[in-house]
Design an enzyme around this catalytic site. Structure first.
Site, PDB file in Angstrom:
ATOM      1  N   ASP A   1      -2.829  -8.824  -4.018  1.00  0.00           N
ATOM      2  CA  ASP A   1      -2.985  -7.531  -4.365  1.00  0.00           C
ATOM      3  C   ASP A   1      -4.447  -6.620  -3.480  1.00  0.00           C
ATOM      4  O   ASP A   1      -5.623  -7.257  -3.362  1.00  0.00           O
ATOM      5  CB  ASP A   1      -3.704  -7.577  -6.100  1.00  0.00           C
ATOM      6  CG  ASP A   1      -3.750  -6.303  -6.368  1.00  0.00           C
ATOM      7  OD1 ASP A   1      -3.088  -5.376  -6.155  1.00  0.00           O
ATOM      8  OD2 ASP A   1      -3.884  -6.291  -7.670  1.00  0.00           O
TER       9      ASP A   1
ATOM     10  N   TRP B   1      -8.424  -7.611 -12.802  1.00  0.00           N
ATOM     11  CA  TRP B   1      -8.306  -6.370 -13.262  1.00  0.00           C
ATOM     12  C   TRP B   1      -7.427  -6.459 -14.885  1.00  0.00           C
ATOM     13  O   TRP B   1      -6.697  -7.199 -14.737  1.00  0.00           O
ATOM     14  CB  TRP B   1      -7.786  -5.863 -11.725  1.00  0.00           C
ATOM     15  CG  TRP B   1      -6.940  -4.315 -12.898  1.00  0.00           C
ATOM     16  CD1 TRP B   1      -7.506  -3.496 -13.175  1.00  0.00           C
ATOM     17  CD2 TRP B   1      -4.994  -3.720 -12.694  1.00  0.00           C
ATOM     18  NE1 TRP B   1      -6.818  -1.696 -13.573  1.00  0.00           N
ATOM     19  CE2 TRP B   1      -5.307  -3.033 -12.518  1.00  0.00           C
ATOM     20  CE3 TRP B   1      -4.018  -4.069 -11.899  1.00  0.00           C
ATOM     21  CZ2 TRP B   1      -4.379  -1.050 -13.179  1.00  0.00           C
ATOM     22  CZ3 TRP B   1      -3.201  -3.745 -11.720  1.00  0.00           C
ATOM     23  CH2 TRP B   1      -3.420  -2.168 -12.638  1.00  0.00           C
TER      24      TRP B   1
ATOM     25  N   LYS C   1      -6.797   4.659  -4.357  1.00  0.00           N
ATOM     26  CA  LYS C   1      -8.003   4.195  -3.657  1.00  0.00           C
ATOM     27  C   LYS C   1      -8.570   4.519  -2.007  1.00  0.00           C
ATOM     28  O   LYS C   1      -9.076   5.860  -2.503  1.00  0.00           O
ATOM     29  CB  LYS C   1      -8.702   2.811  -4.374  1.00  0.00           C
ATOM     30  CG  LYS C   1      -8.362   2.305  -5.570  1.00  0.00           C
ATOM     31  CD  LYS C   1      -9.225   3.236  -6.552  1.00  0.00           C
ATOM     32  CE  LYS C   1      -9.309   2.833  -8.105  1.00  0.00           C
ATOM     33  NZ  LYS C   1      -7.963   2.282  -9.014  1.00  0.00           N
TER      34      LYS C   1
END
Length: 361
Positions: free
Chosen positions: A219, A138, A255
């Protein structure tokens, strides 16, 4: 007249658009009727509208209809029940780390805030300041950790030739990492490749990392959306917890709950013992306090006192600071006239009080 005054910021260069959010900016400017935005990771309905999960709608109604809810300041660590359930969600209800009180969880500003708090904690209290992140990853990962005070390096992850995991490259790079280095791991549904290790590969990664005392920093932004199972998506994390070792865990609910604008997240640190966890939590509070925590003190007296005036409790030094820096005038004993407040100047006063009580305790 104001337009003729030279700005002290005149020399500031135009910053480039964010590589991800900038896609949406360009999309919004495009007048084409057939335009399609495939840049930002946000779920949409068939009509292209933002998707709000039914469970989120139900939860919102429950909160609205609950008369016992109040708007007082939360503790520095956030909402206790939220933290408890976040840890349970990722580590499992029967997690030995939770049962042994070895887990410290703090509420953070989504995944970004969780990573930043964790990164700054490590920069202050961990002996190694190098974090290895996968290639690719990311886009915000290297920026977050660099600003937190860590040095970001990379390890091989994706193989363009096979469009799959470069497992051999990953093992070679982590094997050559200095002892004790921090390693960022995507818990599931790796962003941006969508390529995850198998369970067997995760086990080999775990063994390698533990043998070199590499510190895992997970993460998790897609728990439940990778396989459809919350437990299955958490399996890699739980494998690392089961061996009794320590790790960091950043969670985001943007999300998997569709809470993009709510900035809901958590940081958990699994410690070696309960007494270490207590000390770790105390230091996490010191990391969070100057970063974004709320104004210290109990201000309920503002609404309890009656009449035209409010005795704020500010001392003469704080009053002088607010006059000098914010041009707010009151008597030196901290008394203010409520009649002088309105909807326009109230935010300015709040900012001034926050600055005064945090800088001049």
């Amino acid at each position: 007249m104001a337009s003729q005054v030279a700005s002290v910021f005149a020399g500031i260069a135009q910053a480039p658009e964010d590589p991800i959010l900038g896609v949406t900016v360009a999309f919004n400017k495009d007048p084409s009727p057939v335009k399609v935005n495939l840049g930002v990771g946000a779920y949409r309905t068939e009509e292209g509208k933002p998707l709000v999960l039914n469970v989120v709608r139900c939860a919102e109604q429950m909160l609205i209809n609950d008369p016992s809810r109040y708007k007082e300041y939360l503790p520095i660590t956030g909402l206790a029940e939220f933290n408890k359930l976040s840890a349970k969600l990722i580590f499992g209800a029967d997690s030995p780390a939770i049962q042994e009180n070895r887990v410290v969880t703090v509420q953070c500003l989504s995944g970004t805030g969780s990573l930043r708090v964790g990164g700054e904690f490590l920069a202050k209290h961990y002996h190694e300041h190098t974090i290895y992140i996968p290639t690719p990853t990311w886009g915000n990962h290297p920026k977050i950790f660099t600003l937190a005070g860590l040095t970001a390096r990379t390890y091989r992850y994706y193989d363009p030739a096979t469009r799959g995991l470069d497992f051999n490259g990953l093992v070679e790079d982590l094997s050559s990492a200095p002892l004790g280095s921090i390693v960022l791991l995507h818990a599931c549904a790796h962003n941006p490749t969508g390529v995850d290790p198998t369970v067997d590969q995760w086990e080999k990664i775990r063994q390698l990392m533990r043998s070199k005392s590499l510190l895992p920093f997970f993460d998790s932004a897609y728990q439940g959306f990778a396989s459809g199972s919350l437990d299955k998506d958490a399996q890699p994390v739980r494998m690392f917890v089961a061996d009794g070792g320590e790790l960091l865990m950043a969670q985001s609910y943007a999300k998997n709950m569709g809470l993009y604008g709510e900035r809901v997240g958590a940081l958990s640190i699994v410690c070696g013992s309960a007494d270490v966890a207590v000390r770790v939590e105390s230091q996490l509070k010191l990391v969070i306090r100057p970063m974004y925590s709320r104004t210290p003190g109990d201000w309920s007296h503002i609404i309890k006192q009656i009449g035209m005036f409010t005795f704020t409790g500010l001392n003469s030094e704080q009053v002088a600071f607010m006059r000098q820096e914010y041009h707010i005038y009151m008597t030196s004993d901290g008394r203010i006239s409520m009649a002088g407040l309105n909807m326009k100047n109230l935010p300015h006063l709040a900012d001034a009080i926050h600055a005064a009580v945090t800088k001049l305790k």
